[in-house]
Design a protein around this motif. Structure first.
Motif, PDB file in Angstrom:
ATOM      1  N   SER A   1       2.735  12.014 -22.296  1.00  0.00           N
ATOM      2  CA  SER A   1       1.960  10.788 -22.442  1.00  0.00           C
ATOM      3  C   SER A   1       1.706  10.234 -21.045  1.00  0.00           C
ATOM      4  O   SER A   1       2.664   9.901 -20.324  1.00  0.00           O
ATOM      5  CB  SER A   1       2.717   9.772 -23.290  1.00  0.00           C
ATOM      6  N   ILE A   2       0.449  10.144 -20.669  1.00  0.00           N
ATOM      7  CA  ILE A   2       0.122   9.598 -19.354  1.00  0.00           C
ATOM      8  C   ILE A   2       0.645   8.173 -19.227  1.00  0.00           C
ATOM      9  O   ILE A   2       1.172   7.774 -18.186  1.00  0.00           O
ATOM     10  CB  ILE A   2      -1.400   9.647 -19.112  1.00  0.00           C
ATOM     11  N   GLY A   3       0.528   7.397 -20.297  1.00  0.00           N
ATOM     12  CA  GLY A   3       1.009   6.028 -20.269  1.00  0.00           C
ATOM     13  C   GLY A   3       2.506   5.945 -20.026  1.00  0.00           C
ATOM     14  O   GLY A   3       2.976   5.076 -19.283  1.00  0.00           O
ATOM     15  N   ASP A   4       3.285   6.845 -20.664  1.00  0.00           N
ATOM     16  CA  ASP A   4       4.729   6.846 -20.465  1.00  0.00           C
ATOM     17  C   ASP A   4       5.086   7.198 -19.022  1.00  0.00           C
ATOM     18  O   ASP A   4       5.977   6.585 -18.417  1.00  0.00           O
ATOM     19  CB  ASP A   4       5.401   7.840 -21.425  1.00  0.00           C
TER      20      ASP A   4
ATOM     21  N   GLN B   1       0.824  -1.211   0.000  1.00  0.00           N
ATOM     22  CA  GLN B   1       0.000   0.000   0.000  1.00  0.00           C
ATOM     23  C   GLN B   1       0.859   1.262   0.000  1.00  0.00           C
ATOM     24  O   GLN B   1       0.567   2.227  -0.713  1.00  0.00           O
ATOM     25  CB  GLN B   1      -0.926  -0.012   1.218  1.00  0.00           C
ATOM     26  N   MET B   2       1.920   1.264   0.803  1.00  0.00           N
ATOM     27  CA  MET B   2       2.788   2.439   0.888  1.00  0.00           C
ATOM     28  C   MET B   2       3.469   2.724  -0.445  1.00  0.00           C
ATOM     29  O   MET B   2       3.486   3.860  -0.929  1.00  0.00           O
ATOM     30  CB  MET B   2       3.832   2.238   1.991  1.00  0.00           C
ATOM     31  N   ILE B   3       4.045   1.687  -1.067  1.00  0.00           N
ATOM     32  CA  ILE B   3       4.774   1.883  -2.319  1.00  0.00           C
ATOM     33  C   ILE B   3       3.817   2.291  -3.436  1.00  0.00           C
ATOM     34  O   ILE B   3       4.131   3.169  -4.257  1.00  0.00           O
ATOM     35  CB  ILE B   3       5.552   0.610  -2.699  1.00  0.00           C
ATOM     36  N   ARG B   4       2.615   1.674  -3.466  1.00  0.00           N
ATOM     37  CA  ARG B   4       1.648   2.067  -4.489  1.00  0.00           C
ATOM     38  C   ARG B   4       1.263   3.535  -4.322  1.00  0.00           C
ATOM     39  O   ARG B   4       1.184   4.295  -5.301  1.00  0.00           O
ATOM     40  CB  ARG B   4       0.409   1.188  -4.421  1.00  0.00           C
TER      41      ARG B   4
ATOM     42  N   ARG C   1       6.920   4.696 -16.351  1.00  0.00           N
ATOM     43  CA  ARG C   1       8.174   5.062 -15.689  1.00  0.00           C
ATOM     44  C   ARG C   1       8.094   4.835 -14.178  1.00  0.00           C
ATOM     45  O   ARG C   1       9.104   4.576 -13.527  1.00  0.00           O
ATOM     46  CB  ARG C   1       8.505   6.521 -15.998  1.00  0.00           C
ATOM     47  N   TRP C   2       6.867   4.922 -13.629  1.00  0.00           N
ATOM     48  CA  TRP C   2       6.673   4.701 -12.190  1.00  0.00           C
ATOM     49  C   TRP C   2       6.244   3.266 -11.878  1.00  0.00           C
ATOM     50  O   TRP C   2       5.809   2.978 -10.764  1.00  0.00           O
ATOM     51  CB  TRP C   2       5.669   5.703 -11.634  1.00  0.00           C
ATOM     52  N   GLY C   3       6.359   2.387 -12.876  1.00  0.00           N
ATOM     53  CA  GLY C   3       6.161   0.966 -12.612  1.00  0.00           C
ATOM     54  C   GLY C   3       4.763   0.442 -12.854  1.00  0.00           C
ATOM     55  O   GLY C   3       4.470  -0.712 -12.514  1.00  0.00           O
ATOM     56  N   PHE C   4       3.892   1.231 -13.472  1.00  0.00           N
ATOM     57  CA  PHE C   4       2.528   0.775 -13.764  1.00  0.00           C
ATOM     58  C   PHE C   4       2.468   0.299 -15.213  1.00  0.00           C
ATOM     59  O   PHE C   4       2.589   1.090 -16.137  1.00  0.00           O
ATOM     60  CB  PHE C   4       1.518   1.906 -13.533  1.00  0.00           C
ATOM     61  N   TRP C   5       2.265  -1.004 -15.405  1.00  0.00           N
ATOM     62  CA  TRP C   5       2.285  -1.558 -16.753  1.00  0.00           C
ATOM     63  C   TRP C   5       0.897  -1.927 -17.263  1.00  0.00           C
ATOM     64  O   TRP C   5       0.689  -2.062 -18.467  1.00  0.00           O
ATOM     65  CB  TRP C   5       3.163  -2.810 -16.770  1.00  0.00           C
ATOM     66  N   HIS C   6      -0.081  -2.078 -16.347  1.00  0.00           N
ATOM     67  CA  HIS C   6      -1.433  -2.471 -16.738  1.00  0.00           C
ATOM     68  C   HIS C   6      -2.321  -1.213 -16.732  1.00  0.00           C
ATOM     69  O   HIS C   6      -2.650  -0.676 -15.680  1.00  0.00           O
ATOM     70  CB  HIS C   6      -1.971  -3.513 -15.755  1.00  0.00           C
TER      71      HIS C   6
END
Length: 341
Positions: free
Chosen positions: A290-293, A265-268, A297-302
């Protein structure tokens, strides 16, 4: 700053700011450098009321989400924090804060706090040099030594309540009659009353030992650093556990007992904060991103999971955050000093 610690460049005035952006909320106080990371989920609502006098800066802050707060106030300052009301648990140094805990802190290095979910807090900031001189003049030599060394005090409940009541009444009277701030005589009388009440409380206080960060929090902070120092190449929790030779259960326990949330939870929350900060900066500078980029970069791939998490955390989609001409705060000023005092 003058010899007795008075900041001559600060006019006496009040300022009330309401913001629905935690990033903006942390940057509202004049002379302060604060970072606020939203820990709990939901749309943020924060109100900051600031009253600047000749020697005291009085702040009332109301927030509706749990935050991680760190930073500093203006140079040479001491900050006294008095909670008026809270819902949920606060944490300092890996220790749970007792209800109504009063903190006297070095403004140059404010301790990192995990605030309760809902918090109504009033703070008083003043020059350490100026206040120490006033304490000596009042005859409290031992107290002056403790204040100068920035030692921690536990203020008796009756004095804490009296101080809270006085500070609230100051806000109410200035709201009702802003001309109080215009005249040197009324400003001086107001500050004398506040100084006397503060001295009475501290004179009856007992010194308390500042608890050091627990080993669990030290480990949790080490993990936070490893996860966030370079978001694009951050190791996952499993890799960190292997590197530090600890179990995932122990790691989660360290975070839970230090911040009241799990490591996940903290890292998210910290990564979502990083995305929001980049999107906000792009909006303010007029840059196209680009919001996706940024998310990747912050580790969100889905993508769909990221947007759902973002909306749950902040109450809006990332496309709204980056949208131009977004109004997220209101600001009101009152008062103003017209004489040299």
């Amino acid at each position: 700053m003058s010899k007795d610690g008075q900041n001559q460049e600060r006019p006496s005035e009040t300022c009330s700011i309401r913001s629905n952006d935690v990033l903006e909320h942390g940057r509202q106080l004049r002379g302060w450098r604060l970072e606020c990371v939203q820990l709990s989920a939901g749309a943020f609502d924060g109100i900051t009321c600031e009253l600047q006098l000749d020697h005291f800066q009085i702040i009332r802050e109301r927030t509706n989400q749990a935050l991680i707060k760190r930073g500093a106030s203006w140079p040479d300052s001491i900050v006294l924090s008095l909670p008026l009301d809270a819902s949920g648990q606060g944490w300092l140094g890996g220790h749970q804060l007792p209800a109504g805990a009063t903190l006297l802190s070095d403004g140059n290095n404010l301790p990192e706090l995990r605030t309760p979910t809902r918090l109504d807090l009033i703070c008083v900031a003043f020059s350490r040099r100026w206040f120490t001189i006033r304490v000596i003049e009042a005859g409290y030599l031992r107290l002056a030594e403790h204040v100068w060394r920035l030692e921690r005090f536990s203020i008796p409940e009756q004095h804490r309540l009296a101080l809270c009541a006085l500070l609230l009444s100051i806000f109410e009277e200035v709201e009702r009659q802003p001309s109080i701030l215009v005249h040197a005589a009324s400003r001086e009388a107001l500050e004398d009353t506040l100084l006397e009440t503060l001295l009475a409380g501290l004179a009856e206080s007992v010194l308390v030992t500042l608890a050091e960060d627990t080993p669990r929090k030290q480990l949790a902070d080490q993990v936070r650093y490893l996860m966030l120092k370079d978001p694009s190449e951050a190791p996952n929790l499993a890799e960190i556990c292997r590197r530090l030779s600890i179990s995932r259960a122990h790691l989660q326990n360290c975070f839970q007992l230090s911040y009241g949330v799990t490591a996940t939870q903290m890292i998210r929350a910290a990564r979502l904060h990083g995305v929001r900060s980049e999107l906000r900066d792009a909006r303010l500078s007029g840059r196209q991103v680009s919001i996706g980029d940024v998310a990747a970069r912050w580790g969100f791939w889905h993508w769909s999971r990221f947007t759902a998490d973002y909306r749950r955390q902040f109450g809006e989609l990332p496309s709204v955050t980056v949208r131009p001409a977004r109004l997220s705060q209101s600001r009101q000023f009152k008062g103003g000093r017209s004489d040299s005092g």
